[in-house]
Design an enzyme around this catalytic site. Structure first.
Site, short mmCIF file in Angstrom:
data_model
loop_
_atom_site.label_atom_id
_atom_site.label_comp_id
_atom_site.label_asym_id
_atom_site.label_seq_id
_atom_site.Cartn_x
_atom_site.Cartn_y
_atom_site.Cartn_z
N ASP A 10 143.51 3.39 3.32
CA ASP A 10 143.99 2.19 2.44
C ASP A 10 142.91 1.43 1.60
O ASP A 10 141.97 1.57 2.13
CB ASP A 10 145.14 1.28 3.04
CG ASP A 10 145.75 0.26 2.09
OD1 ASP A 10 146.10 0.88 1.07
OD2 ASP A 10 145.90 -0.96 2.53
N SER A 11 143.21 0.66 0.76
CA SER A 11 142.46 -0.09 0.13
C SER A 11 141.84 -1.55 1.00
O SER A 11 140.99 -2.02 0.70
CB SER A 11 142.97 -0.68 -1.19
OG SER A 11 144.22 -1.46 -1.17
N CYS A 73 148.46 4.23 1.35
CA CYS A 73 148.32 3.47 0.18
C CYS A 73 149.39 4.27 -0.86
O CYS A 73 148.98 5.40 -1.36
CB CYS A 73 147.03 3.29 -0.25
SG CYS A 73 146.65 2.62 -1.91
N GLU A 152 146.76 -9.35 2.22
CA GLU A 152 145.43 -9.18 2.31
C GLU A 152 144.63 -10.30 2.90
O GLU A 152 143.43 -10.19 3.93
CB GLU A 152 144.60 -8.57 1.17
CG GLU A 152 143.35 -7.93 1.30
CD GLU A 152 143.31 -6.72 2.23
OE1 GLU A 152 144.31 -6.16 2.43
OE2 GLU A 152 141.97 -6.44 2.58
N CYS A 184 154.51 -0.78 -1.47
CA CYS A 184 153.09 -0.96 -1.42
C CYS A 184 152.97 -1.17 0.19
O CYS A 184 153.72 -2.09 0.77
CB CYS A 184 152.71 -2.44 -2.11
SG CYS A 184 151.18 -2.64 -1.66
N HIS A 186 151.09 -2.88 1.87
CA HIS A 186 150.87 -4.37 2.20
C HIS A 186 152.12 -5.05 2.83
O HIS A 186 152.01 -6.08 3.28
CB HIS A 186 150.13 -4.90 1.30
CG HIS A 186 148.68 -5.00 1.28
ND1 HIS A 186 147.97 -3.63 0.88
CD2 HIS A 186 147.57 -5.48 1.76
CE1 HIS A 186 146.61 -3.72 1.19
NE2 HIS A 186 146.50 -4.76 1.37
#
Ligand code: DGL
Length: 267
Positions: A10-11, A73, A152, A184, A186
């Site tokens: 993932d980012s 992601c 994040e 997403c 997140h």
């Protein structure tokens, strides 16, 4: 060899929601989690660039002798959808297909909402895949970059997050959706707040849940599932600051992420 690791990408901290599902289904699997915190967020980036990042990280996973890559992601899955089967250094599974299938099955009134990054919404991947499964269903999308940033930072509840969630969901709830895709990775970190604001009439779909099941199915079908009864090894890498990653991760997934290493940017 079944004891080879599963690579998860993932980012940032979002992919931990998918890793958690994989651990739930397959506690004995060895996992290598990699995130590109140095270049987070991916949502505002051109998909062609994200596609290049994913290609390079897949080579890293191949060097670690992983057996499968889970693209945890949505944005990177969209960027490389056509590469997942055999266009990367390793076979890969993305989160979007399992998520779209789960949403198409879940809706009763035929009105689905999707919250995601700007890039995922712009690609219209969820509307397209869902239309292929259930053409009469309406899909309304809402980019929510602010929620990506909050998660994040490890900020997943409190008055500010509630206000951000309320603002993101308002246009979708006004459309009378009965199903909401957390498009997403997140967002499942703040699922409790999203569920409360969406209300009991809205079913939340976390694509990571269906992806966890899909990974288990894929490994079993290819005789690559790790039969070991022991808890698997879990290694964490970031292109950013490992201490910061650990600090946030231990808020999001308590007791699991104790060490992390920095990997240099591979492009
Ligand atoms: N967690 C990611 C996703 O599912 C990316 C968020 C971002 O980097 O913008 O799309």
């Amino acid at each position: 060899m079944p004891s080879r690791s599963i690579g998860i990408f993932d980012s940032g901290e979002g992919g931990l929601t998918v890793a958690r599902e994989i651990v739930r289904h397959m506690p004995g699997e060895n996992l290598i989690y990699v995130c590109d915190t140095a270049r987070f967020p991916y949502g505002p980036r051109p998909l062609s660039q994200v596609r290049g990042f994913l290609r390079d990280f897949t080579r890293f996973f191949a060097d670690q002798d992983c057996k499968l890559v889970v693209v945890a992601c949505n944005t990177a899955t969209v960027a490389a959808l056509d590469l997942l089967d055999d266009g990367l250094a390793l076979p890969a599974i993305g989160v979007v297909g399992p998520g779209a299938r789960a949403a198409a099955t879940a809706t009763r009134n035929g009105r689905i909402g999707v919250v995601a990054t700007q890039a995922t919404c712009a690609s219209r991947i969820y509307p397209r895949l869902i239309a292929g499964l259930r053409p009469a269903v309406t899909v309304r999308q809402q980019p929510c970059p602010v929620l990506v940033i909050r998660a994040e930072e490890g900020v997943i509840d409190g008055p500010q997050v509630r206000e951000d969630v309320r603002r993101c969901l308002a246009p979708l709830l006004a459309e009378d959706i009965d199903t909401l895709v957390l498009g997403c990775t997140h967002f499942p970190h703040m699922q409790h707040v999203i569920a409360e604001i969406a209300g009991p009439g809205v079913t939340l779909v976390d694509p990571g849940v269906a992806t966890g099941r899909e990974v288990a199915r894929r490994l079993a079908a290819s005789a690559q599932a790790n039969p070991s009864g022991d808890t698997g090894r879990r290694s964490f890498y970031t292109t950013g600051d490992p201490q910061r990653f650990i600090r946030v991760a231990s808020r999001l997934w308590p007791g699991v992420v104790k060490t992390a290493e920095r990997i240099p940017l591979v492009v």
